[in-house]
Motif scaffolding. Structure first.
Motif, mmCIF file in Angstrom:
data_model
loop_
_atom_site.group_PDB
_atom_site.id
_atom_site.type_symbol
_atom_site.label_atom_id
_atom_site.label_comp_id
_atom_site.label_asym_id
_atom_site.label_seq_id
_atom_site.Cartn_x
_atom_site.Cartn_y
_atom_site.Cartn_z
ATOM 1 N N GLY A 74 0.830 -1.207 0.000
ATOM 2 C CA GLY A 74 0.000 0.000 0.000
ATOM 3 C C GLY A 74 0.864 1.257 0.000
ATOM 4 O O GLY A 74 2.099 1.189 0.106
ATOM 5 N N ARG A 77 2.120 7.075 2.463
ATOM 6 C CA ARG A 77 1.524 8.280 3.037
ATOM 7 C C ARG A 77 0.177 8.549 2.356
ATOM 8 O O ARG A 77 -0.050 8.141 1.202
ATOM 9 C CB ARG A 77 2.441 9.488 2.843
ATOM 10 C CG ARG A 77 3.756 9.363 3.608
ATOM 11 C CD ARG A 77 4.676 10.566 3.372
ATOM 12 N NE ARG A 77 5.956 10.370 4.039
ATOM 13 C CZ ARG A 77 6.238 10.778 5.269
ATOM 14 N NH1 ARG A 77 5.303 11.427 5.976
ATOM 15 N NH2 ARG A 77 7.425 10.559 5.806
ATOM 16 N N ASP A 78 -0.691 9.291 3.045
ATOM 17 C CA ASP A 78 -1.974 9.652 2.453
ATOM 18 C C ASP A 78 -1.831 10.972 1.694
ATOM 19 O O ASP A 78 -0.721 11.522 1.567
ATOM 20 C CB ASP A 78 -3.067 9.724 3.511
ATOM 21 C CG ASP A 78 -2.798 10.817 4.555
ATOM 22 O OD1 ASP A 78 -1.985 11.724 4.286
ATOM 23 O OD2 ASP A 78 -3.417 10.739 5.641
ATOM 24 N N GLN A 82 0.492 12.380 5.623
ATOM 25 C CA GLN A 82 0.577 11.620 6.860
ATOM 26 C C GLN A 82 1.015 10.169 6.576
ATOM 27 O O GLN A 82 0.599 9.560 5.592
ATOM 28 C CB GLN A 82 -0.777 11.612 7.570
ATOM 29 C CG GLN A 82 -1.242 12.990 8.015
ATOM 30 C CD GLN A 82 -0.308 13.586 9.061
ATOM 31 O OE1 GLN A 82 0.095 12.921 10.013
ATOM 32 N NE2 GLN A 82 0.022 14.867 8.885
ATOM 33 N N LYS A 83 1.864 9.627 7.449
ATOM 34 C CA LYS A 83 2.324 8.259 7.289
ATOM 35 C C LYS A 83 1.187 7.269 7.491
ATOM 36 O O LYS A 83 0.330 7.459 8.343
ATOM 37 C CB LYS A 83 3.444 7.953 8.288
ATOM 38 C CG LYS A 83 4.729 8.738 8.039
ATOM 39 C CD LYS A 83 5.793 8.364 9.072
ATOM 40 C CE LYS A 83 7.073 9.138 8.822
ATOM 41 N NZ LYS A 83 8.117 8.800 9.832
ATOM 42 N N LEU A 84 1.226 6.212 6.677
ATOM 43 C CA LEU A 84 0.228 5.152 6.770
ATOM 44 C C LEU A 84 0.894 3.836 7.183
ATOM 45 O O LEU A 84 2.036 3.550 6.806
ATOM 46 C CB LEU A 84 -0.477 4.962 5.426
ATOM 47 C CG LEU A 84 -1.295 6.142 4.904
ATOM 48 C CD1 LEU A 84 -1.817 5.825 3.505
ATOM 49 C CD2 LEU A 84 -2.455 6.447 5.845
ATOM 50 N N ALA A 85 0.171 3.071 7.975
ATOM 51 C CA ALA A 85 0.663 1.748 8.360
ATOM 52 C C ALA A 85 0.600 0.802 7.160
ATOM 53 O O ALA A 85 -0.284 0.931 6.300
ATOM 54 C CB ALA A 85 -0.188 1.192 9.503
#
Length: 315
Positions: A74, A77-78, A82-85
């Motif tokens: 995936g 970041r969005d 922002q960081k994404l898991a």
């Protein structure tokens, strides 16, 4: 009745499922003799030496495990930065199992058939080698054509590589009367592979009956190319789209007139022997001959059958 002359003439021993033989508990082959037997089997076969062997097994069952790792990727970041898991990934363990099934064979050797009076360890080695050479064809037949629905008492003990293949083709999938036969068969076998397994194409091989092999060589002979010259001279391997095409006599062992092929990475084919192979002599002094009864346990499967395609074609 088989004699040493029969063996020299290339006739295979007959193997049957396990039967009751008196005193079969004696005569276990030593480690060295076991190795000689396995080498003789491998040196006298076509597919067996290219397959993977699990040798000298200490149990009647052997698991062949494979780890399938499915990764989901995936964005890091969005849209706002922002960081994404990372998404969850899964690992799946699938297992095939070898079940050591017992078989026996017998060879009769007359004293006057042993030309050089071979004695002692040299004679033991000769017997073990002859047994390995003699049964290699029948073992390859068993590994390929095993089918629990068969009427043959040997073949019905387990399913073989043709039946266990993840994809199985028949004449409803490919036309054996087409002008482009057998190239249409090869193309269909390649196209039948699940997409993830096409990464293995560089390592895959076509094993075929003689009619398929001959038809492809005849088709190549009409081409003014290097492959056409190769088909005429018989030099090196015959290739289709870079993949070797190998004739396997044991694919014709059922003598039913059907064309057969197997498309696979050879090392995905797995077989094994239980470590205790027994050879028991029974001397008949009056007739001056010795009967050698051999007992062995073996089985075969795939490491991953989903990456194999078999074809059984009726004309």
């Amino acid at each position: 009745m088989l004699t040493i002359e029969d063996i020299k003439g290339g006739k295979p021993f007959e193997i049957v499922p396990k039967i009751d033989v008196p005193d079969l508990g004696r005569g276990v082959l030593s480690v060295d003799r076991f190795g000689e037997f396995v080498k003789a089997v491998r040196d006298s076969a076509v597919i067996i030496p290219e397959a993977r062997i699990d040798n000298a097994l200490k149990s009647y069952e052997k698991d062949i495990s494979r780890l399938s790792l499915v990764l989901d990727v995936g964005p890091g970041r969005d849209a706002t930065g922002q960081k994404l898991a990372p998404p969850e990934s899964t690992a799946e363990v699938k297992t095939n199992t070898l079940y050591m099934r017992e078989m026996v064979t017998k060879v009769i050797i007359h004293e006057d058939a042993i030309e050089d009076n071979i004695e002692g360890k040299a004679f033991e080695q000769k017997i073990v080698t002859l047994l390995g050479e003699g049964i290699s064809y029948v073992l390859e037949k068993y590994y390929l054509h095993g089918d629990t629905s068969s009427s043959d008492p040997l073949l019905k003990m387990s399913d073989g590589w043709l039946k266990l293949a993840g994809e199985k083709l028949t004449e409803s999938d490919v036309d054996p009367e087409a002008e482009d036969w057998p190239m249409n068969l090869f193309d269909t076998m390649i196209e039948s592979l699940p997409t993830p397994y096409r990464n293995n194409l560089p390592n895959m091989k076509f094993y075929v009956t003689w009619d398929i092999y001959r038809a492809y060589r005849d088709a190549l002979k009409g081409r003014e190319t290097g492959l056409g010259d190769q088909a005429l001279t018989g030099a090196n391997s015959v290739l289709y789209n870079g993949r070797p095409v190998q004739y396997v006599p044991a694919l014709e062992a059922l003598n039913d007139g059907k064309s057969r092929a197997l498309f696979v990475v050879p090392t995905q084919l797995v077989y094994g022997f239980w470590r205790n192979i027994k050879v028991v002599p029974d001397y008949d002094a009056e007739m001056r001959l010795t009967k050698y009864v051999a007992s062995l346990r073996t089985d075969n499967h795939y490491e991953d059958e989903e990456g194999a395609v078999s074809a059984t074609i009726t004309f």
